[in-house]
Design a protein around this motif. Structure first.
Motif, PDB file in Angstrom:
ATOM      1  N   ALA A   1     -27.020  15.461 159.069  1.00 34.85           N
ATOM      2  CA  ALA A   1     -27.095  14.380 158.577  1.00 34.85           C
ATOM      3  C   ALA A   1     -28.722  14.999 157.657  1.00 34.85           C
ATOM      4  N   ILE A   2     -29.440  16.372 158.036  1.00 42.39           N
ATOM      5  CA  ILE A   2     -31.096  15.763 157.400  1.00 42.39           C
ATOM      6  C   ILE A   2     -30.845  17.651 156.142  1.00 42.39           C
ATOM      7  N   LEU A   3     -30.237  18.468 156.744  1.00 41.94           N
ATOM      8  CA  LEU A   3     -30.381  19.629 155.898  1.00 41.94           C
ATOM      9  C   LEU A   3     -29.508  20.050 155.120  1.00 41.94           C
ATOM     10  N   PRO A   4     -29.963  20.798 154.152  1.00 42.03           N
ATOM     11  CA  PRO A   4     -29.123  21.019 153.834  1.00 42.03           C
ATOM     12  C   PRO A   4     -27.405  21.933 153.750  1.00 42.03           C
ATOM     13  N   SER A   5     -26.445  22.175 153.164  1.00 41.27           N
ATOM     14  CA  SER A   5     -25.651  23.104 153.611  1.00 41.27           C
ATOM     15  C   SER A   5     -25.122  24.196 152.852  1.00 41.27           C
ATOM     16  N   TYR A   6     -25.675  25.591 152.656  1.00 39.80           N
ATOM     17  CA  TYR A   6     -25.192  26.356 152.645  1.00 39.80           C
ATOM     18  C   TYR A   6     -24.049  27.276 152.477  1.00 39.80           C
ATOM     19  N   SER A   7     -22.522  27.197 152.879  1.00 37.06           N
ATOM     20  CA  SER A   7     -21.891  28.027 153.391  1.00 37.06           C
ATOM     21  C   SER A   7     -20.997  27.604 152.908  1.00 37.06           C
ATOM     22  N   GLN A   8     -21.113  27.338 151.896  1.00 35.98           N
ATOM     23  CA  GLN A   8     -20.344  27.632 150.004  1.00 35.98           C
ATOM     24  C   GLN A   8     -21.250  29.058 148.908  1.00 35.98           C
ATOM     25  N   LYS A   9     -22.621  29.118 149.779  1.00 38.83           N
ATOM     26  CA  LYS A   9     -22.646  29.817 149.309  1.00 38.83           C
ATOM     27  C   LYS A   9     -23.240  31.643 149.605  1.00 38.83           C
ATOM     28  N   ASP A  10     -23.628  32.921 148.709  1.00 34.79           N
ATOM     29  CA  ASP A  10     -24.001  33.794 149.275  1.00 34.79           C
ATOM     30  C   ASP A  10     -24.736  34.435 149.745  1.00 34.79           C
ATOM     31  N   PRO A  11     -25.075  34.389 150.930  1.00 40.62           N
ATOM     32  CA  PRO A  11     -26.219  34.557 151.749  1.00 40.62           C
ATOM     33  C   PRO A  11     -27.174  35.892 151.354  1.00 40.62           C
ATOM     34  N   ASN A  12     -26.429  36.313 150.322  1.00 39.91           N
ATOM     35  CA  ASN A  12     -27.663  37.350 149.753  1.00 39.91           C
ATOM     36  C   ASN A  12     -28.437  37.357 148.968  1.00 39.91           C
TER      37      ASN A  12
END
Length: 47
Positions: free
Chosen positions: A14-25
Motif C-alpha cells: 500500500a505504501i512503498l513503490p514497486s520497482y518490478s518493471q525497472k532494471d535493478p542495476n
C-alpha cells in the motif's frame, strides 16, 4: 510471527513503490534498499 510478516507485506504494497518493471542495476541505493526490504518481508511471510 508469520501473520506479522503478512501484515507487513500488505502495508508495503500500500505504501512503498514497486520497482518490478525497472532494471535493478539502474536503481539508486535508496530504491535498492526498498526493493530488498520488500523482498525480505515477502520471503519471511511465505515461510
Amino acid at each position: 510471527m508469520k501473520t506479522l510478516f503478512k501484515l507487513l507485506v500488505k502495508i508495503n504494497n500500500a505504501i512503498l513503490p514497486s520497482y518490478s518493471q525497472k532494471d535493478p542495476n539502474k536503481l539508486s541505493t535508496a530504491q535498492k534498499a526498498v526493493l530488498g526490504f520488500r523482498y525480505w518481508a515477502l520471503t519471511n511471510s511465505l515461510k
